[in-house]
Design a protein around this motif. Sequence first.
Motif, PDB file in Angstrom:
ATOM      1  N   UNK A 174     -30.963  17.001  -2.800  1.00  0.00           N
ATOM      2  CA  UNK A 174     -31.367  18.149  -3.554  1.00  0.00           C
ATOM      3  C   UNK A 174     -30.286  19.126  -3.808  1.00  0.00           C
ATOM      4  N   UNK A 226     -27.903  22.212  -5.524  1.00  0.00           N
ATOM      5  CA  UNK A 226     -28.136  23.686  -6.093  1.00  0.00           C
ATOM      6  C   UNK A 226     -26.645  24.309  -6.428  1.00  0.00           C
ATOM      7  N   UNK A 256     -31.211  24.403  -9.633  1.00  0.00           N
ATOM      8  CA  UNK A 256     -31.513  23.517  -8.727  1.00  0.00           C
ATOM      9  C   UNK A 256     -31.924  22.060  -9.415  1.00  0.00           C
ATOM     10  N   UNK A 269     -33.957  18.982  -8.278  1.00  0.00           N
ATOM     11  CA  UNK A 269     -35.006  18.389  -7.347  1.00  0.00           C
ATOM     12  C   UNK A 269     -35.552  17.252  -7.471  1.00  0.00           C
TER      13      UNK A 269
END
Lengths: 114, 112
Positions: free
Chosen positions: A32, A34, A49, A51
Amino acid sequence: AQSVTQLGSHVSVSEGALVLLRCNYSSSVPPYLFWYVQYPNQGLQLLLKYTSAATLVKGINGFEAEFKKSETSFHLTKPSAHMSDAAEYFCAVSDGRDGNKLVFGAGTILRVKS
Amino acid sequence: KAGVTQTPRYLIKTRGQQVTLSCSPISGHRSVSWYQQTPGQGLQFLFEYFSETQRNKGNFPGRFSGRQFSNSRSEMNVSTLELGDSALYLCASSSQGRYGYTFGSGTRLTVV
């Protein structure tokens, strides 16, 4: 273990020019990812982000980033720099599990010239 | 929705003293994490709490401790302060880690 490398501790662009901030990650599990921005004497603000949904992620203030698994990259771009974009930008990776930490890159300071 | 609130914003302490920093997460967020930011080491993870339990801990000495209360507010404590503890301490809250973390404005600690 996870890690993040941000290429270029300082990037300088002219107002109106393309912004490209580079981030490469290392992760043994699907990551993940960011991007955060930090203005002087402030905390971190989440820009966008990834995901595991769409590989092209759009964020706030006109920023976007593309997840490229083959290149283990998650570069941040903005078509046209504005003076207000001058700040420090951090890329971070997590394995997404609850309780797990964000691992940050060293940061890139973006300077925008008028 | 109110953001993550950290108090105080600035602190000056003397070597050997102890300090307590406070963090109030976004309403409904039960996870609170703490990070230390210094020019030399960058952003480093201290610990994470969820429902009053520490779920994860970074590589910091035992002088650094924390706790979380039933209302999800969190405190971190640093005992026997050293000059190297001077840093910006950031708190972040989350509902679930994969959705991202919202950071507070931080507490700037200066140890003299």
